[in-house]
Every structure is written in structure tokens, then in C-alpha cells.
Design a protein around this motif. Structure first.
Motif, mmCIF file in Angstrom:
data_model
loop_
_atom_site.group_PDB
_atom_site.id
_atom_site.type_symbol
_atom_site.label_atom_id
_atom_site.label_comp_id
_atom_site.label_asym_id
_atom_site.label_seq_id
_atom_site.Cartn_x
_atom_site.Cartn_y
_atom_site.Cartn_z
ATOM 1 N N ALA A 1 0.820 -1.216 0.000
ATOM 2 C CA ALA A 1 0.000 0.000 0.000
ATOM 3 C C ALA A 1 0.854 1.265 0.000
ATOM 4 C CB ALA A 1 -0.922 -0.006 1.225
ATOM 5 N N GLU A 2 2.084 1.149 0.509
ATOM 6 C CA GLU A 2 2.958 2.334 0.575
ATOM 7 C C GLU A 2 3.861 2.478 -0.653
ATOM 8 O OE1 GLU A 2 5.163 2.135 4.225
ATOM 9 O OE2 GLU A 2 3.337 1.949 5.435
ATOM 10 N N MET A 3 3.810 1.488 -1.529
ATOM 11 C CA MET A 3 4.753 1.453 -2.651
ATOM 12 C C MET A 3 4.602 2.673 -3.582
ATOM 13 S SD MET A 3 5.164 -1.635 -5.412
ATOM 14 C CE MET A 3 3.581 -1.358 -6.173
ATOM 15 N N ASP A 4 3.373 3.005 -3.927
ATOM 16 C CA ASP A 4 3.169 4.074 -4.913
ATOM 17 C C ASP A 4 3.615 5.443 -4.407
ATOM 18 O OD1 ASP A 4 2.195 2.540 -7.036
ATOM 19 O OD2 ASP A 4 0.260 2.354 -6.032
ATOM 20 N N ASN A 5 3.537 5.626 -3.099
ATOM 21 C CA ASN A 5 3.894 6.942 -2.546
ATOM 22 C C ASN A 5 5.281 6.988 -1.917
ATOM 23 O OD1 ASN A 5 1.368 8.002 -3.262
ATOM 24 N ND2 ASN A 5 0.453 7.026 -1.467
ATOM 25 N N ALA A 6 6.009 5.893 -2.036
ATOM 26 C CA ALA A 6 7.351 5.865 -1.433
ATOM 27 C C ALA A 6 8.260 6.856 -2.163
ATOM 28 C CB ALA A 6 7.929 4.464 -1.518
ATOM 29 N N PRO A 7 9.141 7.547 -1.433
ATOM 30 C CA PRO A 7 9.962 8.590 -2.072
ATOM 31 C C PRO A 7 11.192 8.029 -2.817
ATOM 32 C CG PRO A 7 10.373 8.510 0.289
ATOM 33 C CD PRO A 7 9.327 7.480 0.028
ATOM 34 N N ASP A 8 11.413 6.721 -2.765
ATOM 35 C CA ASP A 8 12.634 6.159 -3.355
ATOM 36 C C ASP A 8 12.621 6.316 -4.883
ATOM 37 O OD1 ASP A 8 14.961 3.987 -2.526
ATOM 38 O OD2 ASP A 8 14.251 3.778 -4.590
ATOM 39 N N PRO A 9 13.593 7.039 -5.454
ATOM 40 C CA PRO A 9 13.568 7.275 -6.913
ATOM 41 C C PRO A 9 13.776 5.996 -7.729
ATOM 42 C CG PRO A 9 15.615 8.086 -5.938
ATOM 43 C CD PRO A 9 14.749 7.674 -4.806
ATOM 44 N N TYR A 10 14.552 5.046 -7.182
ATOM 45 C CA TYR A 10 14.764 3.768 -7.893
ATOM 46 C C TYR A 10 13.431 3.028 -8.017
ATOM 47 C CZ TYR A 10 19.779 4.395 -7.067
ATOM 48 O OH TYR A 10 21.064 4.866 -7.042
ATOM 49 N N LEU A 11 12.719 2.954 -6.901
ATOM 50 C CA LEU A 11 11.432 2.247 -6.874
ATOM 51 C C LEU A 11 10.445 2.917 -7.822
ATOM 52 C CD1 LEU A 11 9.669 0.050 -5.431
ATOM 53 C CD2 LEU A 11 8.932 1.867 -3.895
ATOM 54 N N GLN A 12 10.393 4.232 -7.768
ATOM 55 C CA GLN A 12 9.426 4.949 -8.614
ATOM 56 C C GLN A 12 9.743 4.760 -10.094
ATOM 57 O OE1 GLN A 12 6.605 6.079 -7.597
ATOM 58 N NE2 GLN A 12 7.203 5.441 -5.529
ATOM 59 N N GLN A 13 11.029 4.801 -10.424
ATOM 60 C CA GLN A 13 11.392 4.571 -11.835
ATOM 61 C C GLN A 13 10.961 3.167 -12.265
ATOM 62 O OE1 GLN A 13 15.593 4.640 -12.795
ATOM 63 N NE2 GLN A 13 15.202 4.233 -14.948
ATOM 64 N N PHE A 14 11.199 2.190 -11.391
ATOM 65 C CA PHE A 14 10.910 0.800 -11.752
ATOM 66 C C PHE A 14 9.411 0.570 -11.882
ATOM 67 C CE2 PHE A 14 10.178 -3.682 -11.124
ATOM 68 C CZ PHE A 14 11.140 -4.249 -11.931
ATOM 69 N N ILE A 15 8.649 0.997 -10.890
ATOM 70 C CA ILE A 15 7.217 0.654 -10.928
ATOM 71 C C ILE A 15 6.466 1.413 -12.016
ATOM 72 C CG2 ILE A 15 7.166 -0.062 -8.496
ATOM 73 C CD1 ILE A 15 5.719 2.492 -7.788
ATOM 74 N N HIS A 16 7.017 2.549 -12.425
ATOM 75 C CA HIS A 16 6.365 3.286 -13.512
ATOM 76 C C HIS A 16 7.008 3.005 -14.869
ATOM 77 C CE1 HIS A 16 5.010 5.688 -9.953
ATOM 78 N NE2 HIS A 16 3.881 5.434 -10.575
ATOM 79 N N GLY A 17 8.023 2.183 -14.869
ATOM 80 C CA GLY A 17 8.654 1.770 -16.129
ATOM 81 C C GLY A 17 9.256 2.910 -16.908
ATOM 82 N N ARG A 18 9.887 3.861 -16.195
ATOM 83 C CA ARG A 18 10.483 5.016 -16.893
ATOM 84 C C ARG A 18 11.897 4.682 -17.350
ATOM 85 N NH1 ARG A 18 9.188 8.141 -11.899
ATOM 86 N NH2 ARG A 18 6.965 8.635 -12.035
ATOM 87 N N ALA A 19 12.216 5.157 -18.573
ATOM 88 C CA ALA A 19 13.585 4.948 -19.062
ATOM 89 C C ALA A 19 14.555 5.898 -18.355
ATOM 90 C CB ALA A 19 13.640 5.170 -20.570
ATOM 91 N N GLU A 20 14.048 7.073 -17.964
ATOM 92 C CA GLU A 20 14.887 8.077 -17.293
ATOM 93 C C GLU A 20 14.853 7.875 -15.780
ATOM 94 O OE1 GLU A 20 16.633 10.370 -19.038
ATOM 95 O OE2 GLU A 20 15.848 9.405 -20.843
ATOM 96 N N GLY A 21 16.028 7.993 -15.157
ATOM 97 C CA GLY A 21 16.070 7.847 -13.701
ATOM 98 C C GLY A 21 17.407 7.295 -13.253
ATOM 99 N N PRO A 22 17.527 6.991 -11.982
ATOM 100 C CA PRO A 22 18.819 6.537 -11.454
ATOM 101 C C PRO A 22 19.229 5.134 -11.924
ATOM 102 C CG PRO A 22 17.124 6.476 -9.743
ATOM 103 C CD PRO A 22 16.518 7.154 -10.918
ATOM 104 N N ILE A 23 18.244 4.321 -12.384
ATOM 105 C CA ILE A 23 18.596 2.973 -12.861
ATOM 106 C C ILE A 23 18.983 3.084 -14.334
ATOM 107 C CG2 ILE A 23 17.822 0.585 -13.173
ATOM 108 C CD1 ILE A 23 15.670 1.116 -11.032
ATOM 109 N N ALA A 24 20.190 2.677 -14.654
ATOM 110 C CA ALA A 24 20.656 2.758 -16.038
ATOM 111 C C ALA A 24 19.843 1.812 -16.917
ATOM 112 C CB ALA A 24 22.138 2.398 -16.107
ATOM 113 N N ALA A 25 19.415 2.319 -18.078
ATOM 114 C CA ALA A 25 18.627 1.472 -18.978
ATOM 115 C C ALA A 25 19.497 0.391 -19.610
ATOM 116 C CB ALA A 25 17.985 2.336 -20.058
ATOM 117 N N ILE A 26 20.786 0.724 -19.826
ATOM 118 C CA ILE A 26 21.705 -0.267 -20.393
ATOM 119 C C ILE A 26 22.547 -0.809 -19.253
ATOM 120 C CG2 ILE A 26 23.596 -0.652 -22.012
ATOM 121 C CD1 ILE A 26 22.452 1.747 -23.613
ATOM 122 N N ARG A 27 22.358 -2.131 -18.965
ATOM 123 C CA ARG A 27 23.094 -2.724 -17.852
ATOM 124 C C ARG A 27 23.947 -3.869 -18.348
ATOM 125 N NH1 ARG A 27 17.920 -1.863 -15.439
ATOM 126 N NH2 ARG A 27 17.262 -3.985 -15.799
#
Lengths: 258, 248
Positions: B222-248
Motif C-alpha cells: 500500500a505504501e509502494m506508490d507513494n514511497a519517495p525512493d527514486p529507484y522504486l518509482q522509476q521501476f514501478i512506472h517503467g520510466r527509461a529516465e532515472g537513477p537505474i541505467a537502462a543499459i546494464r
């Protein structure tokens, strides 16, 4: 110079390490053999696969080899008026050497390859991991029944191969080379000793154990993907064939060297 | 309760887990998310002892899993593998009843078959499926047979490795619902690995995100969507931009 020695040492160490791993695997298999549980159904399936279903290929290999052997001995014997020894040499050649070795190599081709491919595929598709999570030891479930079946059935296959090989020689000698049927059989029986037959069966047991153990080992040690399965199968057949030939030399040296 | 403390694992030069700390409370459904190749499956295999961690401690109800009696330890687990991992040479019912046909849980064959057929029914497969071989089933059916096998011996803990990968959205929904129902019904502790966010929302009580070999974020679903973690937010929203490199 150091580079050359290192280049020489690396493959030697790799081969020694591989021997060590196979030896450890063999010891683990042996230890598992005497500890329950024993999977009877898998053992019976392995008996069928290793033994019964190998009969056609063993029979065909033996009959043609026996026939060709009779022709060669007759042709060679003619050079020094010894063509009459065909029954004796076919019998001793088939029972002491060609029967066990050819059956061993046929088993390496047919059984080692299929065991290695099957177990490697099971590894790649996580079936081996699934066995573990289902509280089943893969060594006991997959390796022990196959190795036991190979050790018990290949001597019988060798015995069948010996008989069919001698029959192949008989058919060629009596049908093509003018030998008398009764005399041929009598000469064969008179010349063969029980030690020849026992040595043939011992070789069969050793070769059966090698063929199945190596198939299981390389299957379990397989790499990933289709390439891993292919590589495991290829390596297993090559290793089993070489080990069978090496073991044959050792056993012949021990049993007939003196 | 399953607890992992500073668990590390490397394969050659590749450091996969660099210090995983995670607690899965008894009876809870934990979903581990993370990109491909981040070590989620390795994490499960470390708990089961299929892979030995290099360092760290894994405990089950306070006992170090390395010191547990192996057979009794594994008897507490059920696992659904990514590809099903059904045994090709056995019929469907024999796959499902595998544990019930041998070992300490062995039952008479007829009883084992009846249980298998019941478990197949539980996952929405007809009794006629029981006598087929795995190769005769579709991918979705194989997953369901794998699920039936995982629950056949009523395990306390169930692991699901990518339960919906390769399935169409409808079948994925069916599998998600089944997992949720079964976990609730059996009161089992569950760990599910997935990168399918619909699975996360359907299955999870708690979520943990694995990134760079550590648990980047963990908390209630229940807290996942509002969590402030940028890694989590990038992952759950499937964004290419963010702290997780798209090319790994």
C-alpha cells in the motif's frame, strides 16, 4: 620460457582436475548406492533403456564384425596356410576384445549421449533444482539407477554380442568359405576357455559403469542453454569412448598380460 | 519467519548480491521486484540452499538454514519455477504427486493420484489433464501444473519464480488470483519474484526492491506508490529516465 610452461601446465591441470571431479562423483555415487532410498521404478526404466533397447544396435554391430573378422582371418591365414584357424580366432577375438569393446563403444554412442543430453536438459530447464526442492537427491534419483543398470546389463549385452559375433563368423565361414558347420562349432567350443568369457563379462561391467557414470556426470556438469547441452553430450561421448578404450587396455594387461 | 542478513554472492568476477538484508514475516506474501539480472532468482536459491551464499546469514524461524536437517527443511517448501520445471518423463499427475509417491510423505498410489487430481482442480485443470505428459500442455497449463505441484504437499512456505512470465494477460491474471487465493487459504509464507507490476499488486502484502545487489526499498504494498525512493518509482512506472541505467 615461463609462458610456455604455464601454457603447458594449464591443460594438464585442467585434465587432472576433471579426473578428480569424476573420481569424486564416482565415490559419491558408490556411497549413495548403499544408502536408502533406492528408486526401483527409475532403475527398471534404466534397465529397459540401457539393456533391452540397446540389443538391436549391439546385435547388428556384432554380426557384421564377426563376419568381417572371419573374412580377414581367412584371407590373412591363407598367406601361411593357416586358414583353418578361423573358428578359434573369431571366437577369441570376439570374446576377449571385439565383443566388449564394440559393445562398450556402442553403449557410449547410444546410452552415454542420451543420458548426458537428458540430464543436461533437465539441468537447463531447472528440473534438477526442482528435484532438490522436492526433497529428492538428484544423485540418488538420476545417477544411481542408471549406473547400476549399466553395470548390470552391459555384461549381458556383451555376452549377447559375443554370441552373435561368433554367429556372424560362423555364417560367413560356413556359407562363403566352405567350413563344415559341426566342425566350426566344435572348434569354437573346444578353444574358448571360461576365463575368456569371464574376462568379457568383467569388461562389460566396467564399460557399462564408465558409460553411464560419464553420461550422468557431464549431464550434471552441463553449461547453460542449448549450447551447454550439446557440449555436455559431445564431451560425454568422447570421454566415455576414450575411457572405455583405456580401461580395456588396462584390463587386458591385468588379465592376459602375463 | 525468513531472515536474510548481509547475504552476498558472486559468480566469478560478477558480484550479484552485495549485502542483502530482508525479513519475510510468517504468513506474509513478499514480492521481490527488480530488473533482469539483479539476482532475484539467486536470492531464492540461496534460501533453499541450491546456491551457497559467500557470506551472510539466512535463518528460518531463527535457525541457520545451513545447520537445518536438509530433508525436513526442504519438506517445508514448495516452489513454482519460472519455466514450470515439470519432469518430462512423468505424467502430469505424477509430477503433481511427486512428493507423495516417494520419501517420507509417501502415500498409496491411488491416494496420491486423488490428491493430485484435487490439486489440479484447485488450479483450474480438469481430471483429464492428469494423464497427459507435460509436453502436451500449453505454457499456461504447465504453469498451473507447476503451481499444483508446489502446493501438493501443503508446504508452509511457497516460492514463486516469475509466475506470469510468458503468459498472456488473461492467463497471468488467472495465475495471480490463484496464487493470492492459495497463499491466503493455506496461510503460507510466500516469496514471489516478478517484474510484472500487476502481479505485485495482486499478490503482495509487502514488496522489496532488489537493485545493485541490495534491497533498495521494502515496505507494505500500500505504501509502494507513494514511497519517495527514486529507484522504486522509476521501476514501478517503467520510466527509461532515472537513477537505474537502462543499459546494464
Amino acid at each position: 620460457m615461463t609462458g610456455f610452461l604455464a601454457a603447458l601446465g594449464r591443460p594438464v591441470l585442467a585434465v587432472l582436475a576433471a579426473f578428480g571431479r569424476v573420481a569424486l562423483y564416482a565415490v559419491q555415487t558408490l556411497a549413495s548406492l548403499v544408502r536408502p532410498p533406492f528408486y526401483t521404478r527409475e532403475f527398471l526404466a534404466a534397465l529397459l533403456h540401457v539393456g533391452w533397447l540397446s540389443l538391436p544396435v549391439v546385435g547388428l554391430t556384432a554380426i557384421f564384425t564377426g563376419g568381417a573378422l572371419a573374412l580377414q582371418i581367412y584371407a590373412g591365414g591363407q598367406r601361411f596356410n593357416a586358414e583353418a584357424v578361423v573358428p578359434q580366432i573369431v571366437a577369441i577375438g570376439m570374446v576377449r576384445e571385439l565383443g566388449p569393446v564394440l559393445v562398450g563403444l556402442m553403449i557410449a554412442a547410444r546410452v552415454t549421449s542420451s543420458i548426458a543430453a537428458e540430464i543436461a536438459t533437465m539441468k537447463v530447464t531447472e528440473q534438477i533444482d526442482a528435484l532438490v526442492t522436492l526433497s529428492t537427491n538428484p544423485l540418488k534419483y538420476l545417477t544411481v539407477p542408471r549406473v547400476l543398470a549399466g553395470t548390470l546389463t552391459v555384461p549381458l549385452l556383451v555376452a549377447v554380442g559375443d554370441i552373435i559375433g561368433i554367429m556372424g563368423g560362423f555364417l560367413v565361414a560356413t556359407g562363403q568359405l566352405g567350413f563344415n558347420k559341426a566342425t566350426y562349432i566344435q572348434n569354437t567350443l573346444d578353444f574358448l576357455e571360461s576365463a575368456d568369457v569371464v574376462s568379457s563379462l568383467i569388461k562389460g561391467a566396467v564399460f557399462g559403469c564408465i558409460a553411464t557414470l560419464i553420461g550422468c556426470y557431464h549431464g550434471m556438469a552441463s553449461g547453460r542453454g542449448a549450447m551447454g547441452v550439446g557440449q555436455a553430450t559431445k564431451t560425454a561421448v568422447a570421454a566415455a569412448s576414450i575411457l572405455i578404450l583405456a580401461a580395456n587396455f588396462l584390463l587386458t594387461s591385468v588379465m592376459f598380460g602375463s | 519467519m525468513i531472515a536474510l542478513s548481509h547475504v552476498t554472492k558472486a559468480f566469478g568476477p560478477k558480484q550479484v548480491l552485495t549485502g542483502v538484508d530482508l525479513v519475510v514475516p510468517k504468513g506474509q506474501s513478499m514480492v521481490v521486484i527488480g530488473g533482469s539480472g539483479t539476482g532475484k532468482s539467486v536470492l531464492l536459491k540461496c534460501i533453499l540452499g541450491l546456491v551457497q551464499p559467500d557470506q551472510g546469514l539466512i535463518t528460518l524461524d531463527g535457525q541457520d538454514v545451513r545447520t537445518a536437517e536438509r530433508e525436513a527443511f526442504l519438506a517445508r517448501f514448495g516452489m513454482l519455477f519460472q519455466g514450470g520445471a515439470l519432469f518430462d518423463s512423468l505424467r502430469v499427475w505424477e509430477n503433481v504427486a511427486f512428493r507423495l509417491l516417494r520419501g517420507p510423505l509417501k502415500r498409496p498410489k491411488a491416494e496420491a493420484r486423488a490428491i493430485a487430481v484435487e490439486k489440479l482442480r484447485r488450479v483450474g485443470l480438469t481430471p483429464e489433464t492428469a494423464d497427459l505428459f507435460p509436453a502436451e500442455l500449453s505454457g499456461g497449463m504447465q504453469k498451473r501444473v507447476g503451481l499444483a505441484r508446489a502446493i501438493a504437499a501443503q508446504p508452509e512456505i511457497i516460492f514463486f519464480d516469475e509466475p506470469t512470465t510468458g503468459l498472456d494477460p488473461i492467463m497471468a491474471g488467472v495465475i495471480n488470483d490463484l496464487i493470492r487465493e492459495i497463499v491466503t487459504e493455506m496461510g503460507a509464507t510466500a516469496i514471489t519474484i516478478t517484474h510484472d507490476m500487476s502481479s505485485v499488486r495482486a499478490i503482495a502484502d509487502r514488496v522489496a526492491m532488489l537493485h545493485d545487489g541490495v534491497i533498495q526499498w521494502t515496505g507494505p504494498v500500500a505504501e509502494m506508490d507513494n514511497a519517495p525512493d527514486p529507484y522504486l518509482q522509476q521501476f514501478i512506472h517503467g520510466r527509461a529516465e532515472g537513477p537505474i541505467a537502462a543499459i546494464r
